[in-house]
Scaffold this motif. Structure first.
Motif, mmCIF file in Angstrom:
data_model
loop_
_atom_site.group_PDB
_atom_site.id
_atom_site.type_symbol
_atom_site.label_atom_id
_atom_site.label_comp_id
_atom_site.label_asym_id
_atom_site.label_seq_id
_atom_site.Cartn_x
_atom_site.Cartn_y
_atom_site.Cartn_z
ATOM 1 N N MET A 80 7.546 -3.790 2.445
ATOM 2 C CA MET A 80 8.219 -4.713 3.347
ATOM 3 C C MET A 80 7.191 -5.599 4.036
ATOM 4 N N PHE A 81 7.593 -6.836 4.298
ATOM 5 C CA PHE A 81 6.787 -7.742 5.100
ATOM 6 C C PHE A 81 7.712 -8.373 6.123
ATOM 7 N N ALA A 82 7.498 -8.025 7.398
ATOM 8 C CA ALA A 82 8.356 -8.534 8.480
ATOM 9 C C ALA A 82 9.827 -8.261 8.197
ATOM 10 N N ALA A 83 10.108 -7.047 7.706
ATOM 11 C CA ALA A 83 11.469 -6.604 7.391
ATOM 12 C C ALA A 83 12.078 -7.351 6.216
ATOM 13 N N MET A 84 11.249 -7.992 5.381
ATOM 14 C CA MET A 84 11.713 -8.632 4.154
ATOM 15 C C MET A 84 11.165 -7.860 2.968
ATOM 16 N N PRO A 85 12.009 -7.544 1.979
ATOM 17 C CA PRO A 85 11.552 -6.712 0.859
ATOM 18 C C PRO A 85 10.615 -7.467 -0.069
ATOM 19 N N LEU A 86 9.638 -6.731 -0.601
ATOM 20 C CA LEU A 86 8.722 -7.249 -1.614
ATOM 21 C C LEU A 86 8.848 -6.387 -2.856
ATOM 22 N N ASN A 87 8.823 -7.016 -4.011
ATOM 23 C CA ASN A 87 8.947 -6.316 -5.281
ATOM 24 C C ASN A 87 7.645 -6.486 -6.056
ATOM 25 N N PHE A 88 6.973 -5.344 -6.357
ATOM 26 C CA PHE A 88 5.680 -5.391 -7.045
ATOM 27 C C PHE A 88 5.763 -4.887 -8.491
ATOM 28 N N PHE A 89 6.960 -4.779 -9.048
ATOM 29 C CA PHE A 89 7.090 -4.228 -10.396
ATOM 30 C C PHE A 89 6.352 -5.065 -11.435
ATOM 31 N N ASP A 90 6.290 -6.362 -11.254
ATOM 32 C CA ASP A 90 5.659 -7.237 -12.244
ATOM 33 C C ASP A 90 4.240 -7.643 -11.853
ATOM 34 N N VAL A 91 3.678 -6.990 -10.840
ATOM 35 C CA VAL A 91 2.318 -7.323 -10.405
ATOM 36 C C VAL A 91 1.320 -6.596 -11.300
ATOM 37 N N PRO A 92 0.463 -7.317 -12.031
ATOM 38 C CA PRO A 92 -0.533 -6.641 -12.871
ATOM 39 C C PRO A 92 -1.592 -5.961 -12.007
ATOM 40 N N ASP A 93 -2.010 -4.767 -12.431
ATOM 41 C CA ASP A 93 -3.020 -4.001 -11.688
ATOM 42 C C ASP A 93 -2.644 -3.919 -10.199
ATOM 43 N N ASN A 94 -1.410 -3.538 -9.950
ATOM 44 C CA ASN A 94 -0.874 -3.468 -8.593
ATOM 45 C C ASN A 94 -1.801 -2.657 -7.681
ATOM 46 N N PRO A 95 -2.350 -3.275 -6.611
ATOM 47 C CA PRO A 95 -3.291 -2.554 -5.744
ATOM 48 C C PRO A 95 -2.621 -1.813 -4.590
ATOM 49 N N MET A 96 -1.290 -1.876 -4.493
ATOM 50 C CA MET A 96 -0.578 -1.331 -3.337
ATOM 51 C C MET A 96 -0.217 0.135 -3.570
ATOM 52 N N TYR A 97 -0.689 0.985 -2.674
ATOM 53 C CA TYR A 97 -0.410 2.415 -2.739
ATOM 54 C C TYR A 97 0.139 2.870 -1.392
ATOM 55 N N ALA A 98 0.859 3.967 -1.395
ATOM 56 C CA ALA A 98 1.399 4.519 -0.151
ATOM 57 C C ALA A 98 1.419 6.042 -0.241
ATOM 58 N N MET A 99 1.142 6.695 0.863
ATOM 59 C CA MET A 99 1.143 8.156 0.923
ATOM 60 C C MET A 99 1.681 8.579 2.284
ATOM 61 N N LEU A 100 2.831 9.229 2.300
ATOM 62 C CA LEU A 100 3.422 9.681 3.553
ATOM 63 C C LEU A 100 2.654 10.883 4.086
ATOM 64 N N MET A 101 2.264 10.806 5.356
ATOM 65 C CA MET A 101 1.594 11.931 6.005
ATOM 66 C C MET A 101 1.528 11.660 7.505
ATOM 67 N N PRO A 102 2.143 12.496 8.330
ATOM 68 C CA PRO A 102 2.031 12.298 9.779
ATOM 69 C C PRO A 102 0.575 12.380 10.226
ATOM 70 N N GLN A 103 0.202 11.525 11.166
ATOM 71 C CA GLN A 103 -1.190 11.476 11.598
ATOM 72 C C GLN A 103 -1.710 12.811 12.117
ATOM 73 N N PRO A 104 -0.933 13.604 12.876
ATOM 74 C CA PRO A 104 -1.472 14.902 13.318
ATOM 75 C C PRO A 104 -1.904 15.790 12.148
ATOM 76 N N ARG A 105 -1.152 15.767 11.051
ATOM 77 C CA ARG A 105 -1.544 16.579 9.893
ATOM 78 C C ARG A 105 -2.810 16.024 9.248
ATOM 79 N N LEU A 106 -2.914 14.703 9.152
ATOM 80 C CA LEU A 106 -4.125 14.104 8.602
ATOM 81 C C LEU A 106 -5.344 14.498 9.427
#
Length: 507
Positions: A80-106
């Protein structure tokens, strides 16, 4: 306690300070970490890691250790960017990653890693004063057993947005404060309102989706990271409200102003602590400089910004991996001239980019029909493949190229996630935070670098359809030099790069 000396002292045992401590320990430097808290904070803050930081954890073997997933991280195909959806399915070598983890656990996981690596971690010991000199920094520390003095070769301020270190040095913290009031709390939402697609049906309004939703007066935030406990928040564009303890009734009133109806959420269940906070004004600030002699700034002490889009830990933890090996080289006595100065030269522009896009997101959730029209236009642009690719790089933090003095297209960027013909991944070669010279020529490049093998791990391997025939990879995973051929010119360029980043060769 008597006066003591440490090669490096880190003020602040949050994620960034602990990550830096681990990086130093991997390089043979045992830092002291100070924090006035009695132990790791349980305060809910960030809820995950976004961008290249996920690959950085993979390069230290921490992605697998922290998630229990033995597979490499996979890109995120939407954001999301400013509550607008972004679609990266067609992005070559997509650099966007995400990992859910609450900060206290990290923080708890990084604390354990730091202790396993021999870091001197001192909870309940807070820095109260500092005096920098040309050859050292003298510190005054308060502890449960009383105050004591501590000297250090280098001090790193990882002590947050109100950094005592930054303020003592007189380093400016310019920026902007938006006229917003943000409220956030853990809540329970009745089962009858929850839908199978993850949305929540608010009577009289409609469905709220996961993440940010812009409404006429600002935005609302909905997320669920744990069973039976939701995070709900609001952003209103208004002057600061009277300072008093935040309550759920205040949040309910804010939600009613934004949604026009009552949102029937309830007190959170389960063990706390539960989030319940208000932020008057959204600060976006960047320190004028990251270094003053033997004192350096890290994380929120160097930059603060909106949490929208989740860039905070991506920025701060990569600061730590950039600084760690350079500071260790300085302590260990082999750093080339100016190496430590490249920390600010490389990371300051990345901070500027995060400031830019976080402020843009705040502006794009502001009320008004003009903003609504701009969002419609951007929504159309976001569907274009080249725009999606640009946005993925911006949010991942991969759109800033470090100046390596080498013109190969790979140089200055994070090394791609490559697999060698023998089955090893390049990320595995970086677990010990040592630089790697990857020779895919059969040994020719390795022979040319024999004077640096005491500092650089030389790996001769094969790779099918590799992007280069040889790569010099710094400990932070960034490519310092690469080539597609190897002759006298390329050998001279390799030696220049080795000297620039890893000092003179051994005779």
């Amino acid at each position: 306690m008597t006066d003591q000396h440490a090669p490096v002292v880190i003020s602040g045992a949050g994620p960034n300070g602990l990550m830096l401590a681990c990086e130093l320990a991997l390089a043979g430097v045992r830092p002291v970490v100070l924090d006035s808290l009695p132990g790791p904070s349980l305060e809910p803050k960030a809820n995950g890691l976004v961008g290249q930081v996920v690959r950085m954890l993979d390069q230290r073997g921490l992605y697998q250790a922290f998630t229990g997933d033995n597979e490499p991280p996979t890109p995120s195909f939407g954001w999301m960017f400013a509550a607008m959806p972004l679609n990266f399915f067609d992005v070559p070598d997509n650099p966007m990653y995400a990992m859910l983890m609450p900060q206290p656990r990290l923080v708890r996981l990084l604390e354990k890693r730091a202790r396993d690596l021999g870091v001197d971690l001192r909870w309940g010991h807070g820095l109260t004063a500092l005096q920098p000199y040309s050859e050292s920094v003298q510190l005054t520390v308060n502890s449960p057993d009383g105050g004591y003095g501590l000297s250090t070769d280098y001090l790193v301020g990882a002590d947050g947005a109100r950094s005592l270190v930054r303020k003592t040095l007189g380093i400016g913290f310019p920026g902007h404060t938006a006229d917003t009031v943000s409220r956030l709390a853990h809540v329970s939402i009745p089962e009858r309102l929850r839908k199978e697609d993850g949305t929540v049906a608010v009577p009289g309004y409609g469905r709220l989706r996961y993440g940010h939703t812009r409404v006429d007066g600002g935005a609302v935030i909905l997320a669920q990271f744990e069973p039976e406990r939701f995070l709900f928040g609001t952003i209103e564009f208004q002057p600061p409200v009277q300072e008093k303890p935040m309550t759920l009734d205040e949040l309910r009133a804010s939600a009613h102003r934004l949604l026009g109806v009552d949102f029937p959420f309830e007190e959170p269940t389960g063990e706390g602590p539960h989030a319940l906070r208000r932020i008057n004004g959204q600060n976006t600030r960047l320190a004028e400089r990251y270094r003053e002699g033997r004192v350096l700034l890290l994380g929120d002490a160097a930059h603060v910004h909106s949490a929208m889009g989740g860039p905070g830990l991506n920025l701060g933890l990569q600061d730590a991996t950039n600084l760690g090996w350079k500071l260790a080289a300085q302590i260990n006595g082999w750093a080339p001239a100016g190496l430590l100065d490249t920390y600010e030269a490389e990371r300051f522009p990345v901070g500027q980019r995060v400031m830019m896009h976080s402020m843009a997101q705040i502006a794009l959730v502001a009320p008004g029909p003009e903003v609504g029209a701009l969002r419609m236009l951007l929504g159309e642009l976001f569907t274009l493949p080249e725009v999606a690719q640009r946005m993925a790089a911006l949010l991942a933090g991969s759109d800033v190229r470090y100046d390596m003095g080498d013109d190969h297209p790979l140089s200055g960027h994070l090394v791609p996630d490559l697999t060698l013909d023998d089955g090893r991944r390049v990320a595995e070669l970086l677990h010990d935070a040592r630089p790697v010279l990857l020779d895919l020529t059969g040994g020719t490049v390795a022979a040319a670098a024999k004077g640096w093998t005491h500092r650089v791990e030389v790996v001769c391997a094969g790779i099918t359809d590799g992007p280069a025939t040889a790569m010099l990879i710094r400990p932070d995973g960034y490519i310092a030099w690469a080539t597609d051929t190897f002759g006298a010119t390329q050998q001279a360029a390799l030696h220049t790069s080795l000297r620039r980043w890893f000092g003179a060769p051994r005779r």
